[in-house]
Write an enzyme that holds these catalytic residues in place. Structure first.
Site, short mmCIF file in Angstrom:
data_model
loop_
_atom_site.label_atom_id
_atom_site.label_comp_id
_atom_site.label_asym_id
_atom_site.label_seq_id
_atom_site.Cartn_x
_atom_site.Cartn_y
_atom_site.Cartn_z
N LYS A 53 -9.35 6.54 -19.12
CA LYS A 53 -9.71 7.06 -20.45
C LYS A 53 -8.48 7.01 -21.39
CE LYS A 53 -13.42 7.75 -18.03
NZ LYS A 53 -13.77 9.00 -17.38
N ARG A 89 0.85 -1.20 0.00
CA ARG A 89 0.00 0.00 0.00
C ARG A 89 0.88 1.24 0.00
NH1 ARG A 89 -1.17 1.92 4.60
NH2 ARG A 89 -1.80 -0.04 5.55
N TYR A 92 -17.15 16.91 -14.06
CA TYR A 92 -17.55 15.52 -14.22
C TYR A 92 -18.61 15.17 -13.14
CZ TYR A 92 -17.10 10.43 -14.22
OH TYR A 92 -17.36 9.10 -14.27
N ASP A 133 -8.49 18.91 -13.76
CA ASP A 133 -8.76 17.57 -14.28
C ASP A 133 -8.37 17.59 -15.75
OD1 ASP A 133 -9.94 15.30 -15.44
OD2 ASP A 133 -11.59 15.26 -14.00
C1 LIG Z 1 -14.25 9.35 -16.04
C2 LIG Z 1 -13.87 10.67 -15.49
C3 LIG Z 1 -13.58 10.84 -14.11
C4 LIG Z 1 -13.72 9.72 -13.12
O1 LIG Z 1 -12.79 8.71 -13.34
P1 LIG Z 1 -13.01 7.15 -12.97
O2 LIG Z 1 -11.77 6.51 -13.45
O3 LIG Z 1 -14.26 6.72 -13.70
O4 LIG Z 1 -13.19 7.07 -11.50
C5 LIG Z 1 -13.18 12.09 -13.69
N1 LIG Z 1 -13.07 13.13 -14.54
C6 LIG Z 1 -13.37 13.01 -15.85
C7 LIG Z 1 -13.24 14.20 -16.74
C8 LIG Z 1 -13.77 11.79 -16.38
O5 LIG Z 1 -14.06 11.68 -17.68
#
Ligand SMILES: *Cc1c(COP(=O)(O)O)cnc(C)c1O
Length: 386
Positions: free
Chosen positions: A195, A46, A98, A170
């Site tokens: 993504k 961890r 998001y 983000d």
């Molecule tokens: C998908 C997404 C998240 C969340 O991420 P997860 O891996 O699904 O927890 C946060 N910000 C954006 C812009 C996203 O597209």
């Protein structure tokens, strides 16, 4: 070195023990202490794991940060970053963050006494006006989801510096290949590595990268205390996905730009959202802070009925939430990502019942365009003739 080279040679790409061409997957949860006086570099998985560490080093290097941390999801990364704040603190966030981030801020964080004001961050004056004595951070998404609104990152940094706030961005939609907020003076970058960074719809992962080493120490303490770390096999998959980030994004972006331009001319399409279009409201700001326009676009077919027919007719894209994969993914925000938002609020933010978001994948432009064209034809053929 160029970004393309740094993706392939992030520093730890050759295993020092065996010379293996990829970082080994270290499944061990614990490590032998050869001496009680000198703790080993890794003692418990961890707290640290060599495979995850290789990924974290690569991420820090690609974003131009002092340190990076890998988490079990994008939301785990975001939640861990937000745990840097305390009861009584106030945050300012982009109004179209998001959905999962919105939920985290308005439910969990609010319950812990951390308040958030959501503002249209495309307007720096509104951001400055929302600053309170207890404001601690700006939380920004640019381009935003799903209408790809652009926030001026340099303007956010200027406001943040004036008031002693952290700037958190983000960067999921553009990745460090196309946008590096830390180099513009932002403090923390977060990613859903689920993504584009992993890129194959087969990993759920998150990253947080910080500009300053001291902030890195604070975030490491949260990561270790909370323990929402990325598993070792997923760390390896993400390291593998990263190697092809540039070629994937180059290709998908080229196709996205051509599809956006073509969709704009199509009579069944009422509006196209893509930061690369010269009439996109944030186009100039975007081009001043990013080196590419990304592979996500949105378009409006005008009605839920048109969307229903279109989605039934389309063959190539996956109809799903998520984005940034080798396959194109078509999302219907009104029913998927933004279903929880009251419909008046949703429509007021431009997320109408006819809006579809397309994350462009690696299929050939000709095939994608032909598929979208036949689906658009099915849409208009089925509508009452005027
Ligand atoms: C998908 C997404 C998240 C969340 O991420 P997860 O891996 O699904 O927890 C946060 N910000 C954006 C812009 C996203 O597209």
């Amino acid at each position: 070195m160029e970004f393309a080279t740094r993706l392939i040679h992030p520093g730890k790409e050759i295993d020092p023990v065996t010379g293996a061409s990829s970082v080994p997957i270290f499944l061990a949860s614990t490590y032998h202490h050869a001496s009680l006086d000198e703790p080993p570099a890794f003692d418990y998985a961890r707290s640290g794991n060599p495979t995850r560490a290789a990924l974290e080093e690569a991420a820090a290097q690609l974003e131009g940060g002092a340190a990076a941390f890998a988490f079990s999801s994008g939301m785990a990364a975001i939640a861990s970053v937000l745990m840097l704040f305390s009861a009584g603190d106030h945050l300012i966030a982009s109004e179209d963050v998001y959905g999962g981030t919105y939920r985290l801020l308005t439910t969990v964080l609010a319950r812990l006494g951390i308040a958030t004001t959501f503002v249209d961050t495309t307007d720096p004056e509104r951001v400055a006006a929302a600053v309170r004595p207890n404001t601690k951070a700006l939380y920004i998404e640019t381009p935003s989801n799903p209408t790809l609104k652009i926030t001026d990152l340099r303007a956010m940094v200027a406001i943040a510096r004036r008031h002693g706030l952290l700037t958190i961005v983000d960067n999921t939609f553009l990745t460090p290949y196309r946008q590096r907020p830390l180099e513009l003076g932002c403090d923390i970058v977060v990613h859903s590595a689920t993504k584009f960074l992993s890129g194959h719809s087969d990993v759920v992962a998150g990253l947080a990268v910080v500009r300053d080493p001291e902030l890195g120490r604070r975030l490491y303490a949260v990561q270790n205390a909370v323990g929402a770390v990325l598993g070792v096999q997923d760390s390896w998959l993400l390291l593998r996905g990263l190697k092809t980030l540039k070629v994937r994004l180059d290709q998908a972006e080229r196709t996205a730009a051509q599809l956006a331009a073509w969709l704009k001319t199509h009579p069944a399409v009422q509006r196209v959202y893509y930061p690369g279009l010269s009439d996109h409201p944030g186009h100039a700001t975007h081009r001043a802070q990013a080196t590419g326009d990304g592979a996500v676009l949105a378009f409006d077919l005008g009605s839920a009925e048109a969307v229903r027919r279109f989605v039934q007719a389309v063959r190539l894209p996956l109809v799903a939430v998520s984005l940034g994969a080798v396959e194109s993914i078509l999302t219907y925000p009104a029913r998927m990502s933004h279903a929880a938002m009251p419909s008046e609020v949703r429509r007021a933010r431009g997320i109408g019942d006819g809006l579809l978001r397309l994350s462009v994948g690696l299929e050939a432009l000709e095939d994608l365009q032909a598929d979208l064209a036949q689906a658009l034809e099915a849409t208009s053929a089925a509508l009452p003739q005027r």
